[in-house]
Each structure stands twice: as C-alpha cells, then as structure tokens.
Design an enzyme around this catalytic site. Structure first.
Site, PDB file in Angstrom:
ATOM      1  N   GLU A   1      -0.523   3.182   1.561  1.00 22.29           N
ATOM      2  CA  GLU A   1       0.860   3.632   1.519  1.00 22.29           C
ATOM      3  C   GLU A   1       1.086   4.675   0.437  1.00 22.29           C
ATOM      4  O   GLU A   1       0.274   4.854  -0.464  1.00 22.29           O
ATOM      5  CB  GLU A   1       1.803   2.443   1.279  1.00 22.29           C
ATOM      6  CG  GLU A   1       1.353   1.450   0.218  1.00 22.29           C
ATOM      7  CD  GLU A   1       1.190   2.021  -1.180  1.00 22.29           C
ATOM      8  OE1 GLU A   1       2.051   2.825  -1.599  1.00 22.29           O
ATOM      9  OE2 GLU A   1       0.199   1.684  -1.856  1.00 22.29           O
TER      10      GLU A   1
ATOM     11  N   GLU B   1      -2.602   4.197  -1.686  1.00 25.42           N
ATOM     12  CA  GLU B   1      -3.116   5.233  -0.777  1.00 25.42           C
ATOM     13  C   GLU B   1      -4.190   4.728   0.172  1.00 25.42           C
ATOM     14  O   GLU B   1      -4.728   5.504   0.948  1.00 25.42           O
ATOM     15  CB  GLU B   1      -3.701   6.426  -1.553  1.00 25.42           C
ATOM     16  CG  GLU B   1      -2.752   7.144  -2.462  1.00 25.42           C
ATOM     17  CD  GLU B   1      -3.403   8.333  -3.164  1.00 25.42           C
ATOM     18  OE1 GLU B   1      -4.579   8.653  -2.876  1.00 25.42           O
ATOM     19  OE2 GLU B   1      -2.736   8.945  -4.012  1.00 25.42           O
TER      20      GLU B   1
END
Length: 350
Positions: A175, A318
């Site tokens: 994310e 990420e």
C-alpha cells in the site's frame, strides 16, 4: 447476493488432510525429517491451498494499492498528503524501493489507484479503481459510505480474479497512503480491544507532537463511532481506508481462487485481519511476510495466528516485505517439488 457475500460463501477452509499428506511427502525426500524447518511448513500449506503436489510459483505478482486519508487533516503524518500522488508517480516510473525489489525478484508489479486525492498522470501501468478522492476525516464522520466501501472491496476481489486468470500462482500486496498508519492503528484497536497507546507507532517518522495528535485522533474516532465498531465492515467503513478495503477484498479474492497470498507490513496486515474476521476460512491462504517495527503489527499477527517469515526491522510498506518473502516461498516450493526421494535417488533412509 453481492460480490463480497458470494466470495465469502465460496471460500473453503484449508483441508488438513492435504497438509498431512504433504508432511508424509516431505518424509520421502532426501533430507533428515524436518531439516528444512519452516520451509517444509510453507510448502505443506501451499500444497493444501492448491490441493496438489505439482506446485508452482513461477508467476508471482504484487498489487500495490494507493489512496488518501481524510484524517490527515488532523496533522497525524510527518508528510503532506500530496506525497501519496507523488509516490504513485514514482512507482509508475520504476523508482521506488518496491520497484527495485520486484525487479530483483522477477515479480510482476501492479499499481492501483483506489482513491488518491490528487490527479495522477495518465499511464498504461496504472489501474484506476477509485471510489472517492480519499476518505473523509473519521474524527468527524465515517471514513466511507457503504457504496464506496463495497466498490473498493469489489475492486480488490476483481484484481485477484484477474491475476488468477492471467496465470499468477503466488500473490502479494502492499500500500501507499499518507496517514494510513493512523487508520491501521484505529482498526487494530477496534479489532483487538487494545488501548490506542499499545498499538500506536510513529509510522513514517512522526515526532512526539505528531504522535500525540495521532493518539488523540484515533481515540476521538473510536468514541464517535463506538456503536458501529462491532463488525468488521463497520470498522472498515467508519475508521478504514479505501486502499485497506481494496486489500481486504484482494485477500478474499485470492482465497476463493486458491492462490497463496503474502501480506506486507502493519497496514496490509490490518486489511488481512479484517478479511480474516469477515471470513475465518480465508486465513489459511495468508502468509505473513515480516514483522514490522510498528507495535500494532504483533497484535494483528496474533489475530491471524501467523509467525512472520522475516524480521528485518522494516517499516516502509509498498509491498517490500512481501517481495522478499515471496522468494522464500518459491524456495520452499522448489525444494518440495524438485528434490529426489530416497527411492528415486537410491539413498538409504535407515
């Protein structure tokens, strides 16, 4: 019946008979019993997920979901909200940590706009499944409407189905969203009943004053929405995020397609914990990649009954932890499928 309801209904629990059969298969391979440690456990569960010993993990994919958070207006982040859009542009250019790790691991990377507040450049590499331009400030009102929440839950399910259709056999997710450690901490406190101070960390470098604002924002939100926090969807709608909802749907979509799915760090695991509460059977399809330094992460891992594969002091997000853990899972599967047996190698096991 909604897509979410249909998906949950179709997810089957992992059959323990398959794990038992895989354990027996491990005993036939040319190694002392249990000598590959957790690699054996990983391969056994993958065999149960796929319901075959002919395992593959040759087409891994990570999906990175990005969105903004209205609670950022409370000063809960060390970075301004426009950094979300700037980082998405960096992902699309290939310049972020997850791009480097995905390239190193030969992992396909997909980037999804689930609700970034600022305009993004057109790119053939960007998947737009935005339901709103970020969430609302959950200190004042629910973060999402029912329609927005279900739109991004469905998006996550759809993207897992797309990955399965394209031949992906190992999935991971991550994310990006300024303010989302505040959101994940609120979800964690609501799910576990832990006091906010036990689950709250500094996220992306918050100083002491910022940490005080984060705690205040979460405590006010949990009080405001207390009557709605008795269900996973109530928690998600009131104090969640658009990218968290999409990741929750992605977990469920991977489970219904019987594909192993690797969670990333604190925020991604908050989404996985919501999926687990929505459908306990989905938990068996999850692998926790690593132990984040965020204090709430350990509480979420206990909900999932998971021991992370790595502990490297990481806290980036990420999908970076997922990218590293995928190589371990691939190695576990390679050992399970490519080693000779005692019989085929003419090696005595007595």
């Amino acid at each position: 019946m909604s897509l979410l309801e249909q998906t949950i209904q179709e997810i089957c629990p992992i059959d323990p008979a398959w794990i038992e059969a895989a354990e027996k298969r491990q005993m036939e391979l040319t190694k002392p019993p249990g000598s590959l440690g957790r690699l054996e456990e990983i391969a056994n569960r993958c065999a149960a997920i796929r319901e075959t010993f002919l395992l593959t993990a040759a087409h891994p994919q990570i999906v990175l979901f990005a969105a903004d958070h209205g609670v950022s207006a409370e000063g809960v982040s060390a970075y301004p909200q426009e950094v979300t859009a700037q980082m998405v542009s960096n992902f699309l250019r290939g310049g972020a940590a997850i791009n480097a790790l995905a390239r190193a691991g030969n992992i396909e990377l997909k980037v999804v706009d689930a609700g970034v507040s600022r305009p993004l450049p057109h790119s053939d590499n960007l998947i737009s499944r935005r339901a709103a331009a970020g969430t609302r400030n959950f200190c004042k009102e629910p973060a999402m409407t029912e329609a927005e929440m279900h739109a991004v839950l469905d998006a996550g399910i759809d993207l897992a189905h797309d990955a399965a259709f394209s031949g992906c056999d190992l999935l991971g997710f991550g994310e990006m969203g300024i303010g989302n450690t505040t959101t994940a901490s609120a979800i964690t406190s609501a799910l576990t009943g832990q006091p906010v101070e036990h689950v709250l960390g500094r996220g992306a470098g918050a100083d002491d004053a910022c940490l005080v604002r984060k705690r205040s924002a979460i405590e006010r939100a949990l009080t405001l929405h207390a009557s709605e926090l008795g269900s996973p969807l109530g928690i998600l709608r009131c104090v969640g995020g658009l990218e968290l909802a999409a990741m929750c749907g992605f977990c469920l979509g991977a489970a219904v397609r019987r594909i192993p799915v690797v969670t990333d760090g604190f925020i991604a695991t908050a989404a996985a914990a919501l999926a687990s509460r929505l459908c306990p059977a989905s938990t068996g399809y999850l692998f926790a990649s690593h132990q984040s330094v965020e204090p709430g992460h350990a509480h979420l891992l206990r909900i999932l009954g998971q021991e992370p594969l790595l502990n490297l002091g990481m806290r980036l997000g990420e999908g970076t932890g997922a990218a590293l853990a995928m190589k371990i899972i691939q190695a576990a599967i390679a050992a399970f499928t490519q080693m000779a047996t005692f019989v085929s190698a003419s090696v005595s096991n007595r």
